[in-house]
Scaffold this active site. Structure first.
Site, short mmCIF file in Angstrom:
data_model
loop_
_atom_site.label_atom_id
_atom_site.label_comp_id
_atom_site.label_asym_id
_atom_site.label_seq_id
_atom_site.Cartn_x
_atom_site.Cartn_y
_atom_site.Cartn_z
N THR A 105 -2.87 -2.04 -5.23
CA THR A 105 -3.72 -3.03 -5.88
C THR A 105 -4.68 -2.45 -6.91
OG1 THR A 105 -5.15 -4.93 -5.52
CG2 THR A 105 -5.52 -3.07 -4.07
N LYS A 135 -6.17 -5.20 13.67
CA LYS A 135 -4.98 -4.45 14.09
C LYS A 135 -4.41 -4.98 15.40
CE LYS A 135 -4.76 -1.43 10.70
NZ LYS A 135 -3.65 -1.51 9.73
N TYR A 138 -11.91 -3.94 12.20
CA TYR A 138 -10.61 -3.25 12.07
C TYR A 138 -9.80 -3.38 13.36
CZ TYR A 138 -7.59 0.80 10.85
OH TYR A 138 -6.54 1.64 10.56
N SER A 139 -10.46 -3.19 14.51
CA SER A 139 -9.75 -3.30 15.80
C SER A 139 -9.21 -4.71 15.99
CB SER A 139 -10.69 -2.97 16.96
OG SER A 139 -11.23 -1.67 16.82
N SER A 189 -2.65 0.15 14.66
CA SER A 189 -3.50 1.33 14.86
C SER A 189 -3.83 1.49 16.34
CB SER A 189 -4.79 1.14 14.07
OG SER A 189 -5.73 2.15 14.42
N GLY A 211 0.84 -1.21 0.00
CA GLY A 211 0.00 0.00 0.00
C GLY A 211 0.87 1.26 0.00
N ARG A 240 -0.31 5.48 -1.69
CA ARG A 240 -1.05 6.63 -1.15
C ARG A 240 -0.79 6.74 0.35
NH1 ARG A 240 -6.28 5.93 -0.95
NH2 ARG A 240 -6.53 3.82 -1.75
N ASN A 295 1.84 -2.18 5.38
CA ASN A 295 1.04 -0.96 5.57
C ASN A 295 -0.35 -1.06 4.94
OD1 ASN A 295 0.69 2.19 5.71
ND2 ASN A 295 0.48 1.65 3.54
N ILE A 331 -4.40 10.13 11.44
CA ILE A 331 -3.41 10.68 10.50
C ILE A 331 -4.17 11.14 9.26
CG2 ILE A 331 -1.32 10.18 9.15
CD1 ILE A 331 -0.88 9.80 12.21
#
Ligand code: NDP
Length: 245
Positions: free
Chosen positions: A37, A161, A157-158, A144, A12, A15, A92, A190
């Site tokens: 990707t 990560k 997501y949690s 994260s 990744g 960007r 990343n 961020i």
């Protein structure tokens, strides 16, 4: 003859945080491999930024969540660079698919874990062997704040990560004797495409530093972790969050 260049792969890397890391590692003298990707123009732009600054960058398109694509891309790269190995890996690539757990579709659960956690597994396993036989490697996993404290609306997501942090600690112990370090970085908010839809003016009131972080600030930390100065730091998760816990 050994290739003299040192290679760093940033998943990744086209960007946001990944791009800033790729640019920073190119400044550190690495030949950077930018993985992405979907967004080819963004990847080409990242490559141009690095080349314009006198650095070296190549693009390597594959979906980290797909083991076959990952394996093939790495095999093709090695065919082009038979004497080289990738000494630095920054995991990343990541996505968000936020929803309250009760409403979360199966696909959003799996897509987030497939990208962050399975993606880490596919590419890291592949590159690890060379790092171990060459007796040098640096792996940095972008986790994260969500993985440390858990965020409502981000159970998928949690979980992904947090799992990455567990994997970081375990793998660090497996490979430390071979001079390979494995660390995680846990950013707070961020500025990037990923956080573009968030209400920044409301959220920054919660952040002791009073602002979102810059991708370049995360890149500085990654640059340190892959440097020789950080050879004795491994299995760690370093927060970069402006004081937000
Ligand atoms: P962006 O959405 O700005 O960029 C994501 C990058 O990942 C793009 O280059 C994208 O390429 C790539 N990518 C996505 N899916 C895949 C895939 N399956 N295979 C390969 N590449 C993929 O995200 P950020 O820069 O904000 O985030 C980068 C990392 O940092 C993520 O892991 C994120 O979870 C983490 N993070 C971000 C925070 C933030 O506040 N921004 C906070 C904490 C952690 P393409 O466009 O081609 O798909």
């Amino acid at each position: 003859m050994e290739e003299k260049e040192r290679y760093a792969l940033v998943t990744g890397g086209s960007r946001g945080i990944g791009r800033a890391v790729a640019v920073r590692l190119a400044q550190d003298g690495y030949s950077v491999i930018i993985n992405y990707t979907a967004d080819e123009p963004a990847a080409l732009q990242a490559q141009e930024v690095i080349r314009n600054a006198g650095g070296t960058a190549e693009l390597l398109r594959f979906d980290v969540s797909c083991p076959e694509q990952t394996e093939k891309a790495v095999a093709d790269w090695h065919e082009k660079h038979p004497q080289a190995y990738i000494a630095v890996l920054v995991n990343n690539a990541g996505i968000r698919r936020d929803n309250l757990m009760v409403f979360m579709p199966d696909a959003d659960w799996h897509k987030v874990l497939d990208t962050t956690l399975n993606g880490f597994f596919h590419i890291t396993r592949n590159l690890l062997k060379n790092m171990m036989t060459r007796r040098f490697g640096r792996i940095v996993n972008i986790s994260s704040l969500s993985g440390l404290k858990g965020m409502p609306g981000q159970v998928n997501y949690s979980a992904a990560k947090a799992a990455l942090i567990g994997a970081t600690k375990a793998l660090a112990q497996e490979v430390a004797p071979r001079k390979v370090t494995v660390n995680a970085v846990a950013p707070g908010f961020i500025k990037s495409d990923m956080t573009r839809d968030l209400d920044e003016s409301a959220l920054k009131k919660l952040i002791p530093a009073g602002r979102f972080g810059q991708a370049e600030e995360v890149a500085e930390l990654v640059s340190f972790l892959v440097s020789d100065k950080a050879a004795y730091i491994t299995g760690e998760t370093i927060s970069i969050n402006g004081g937000l816990y």
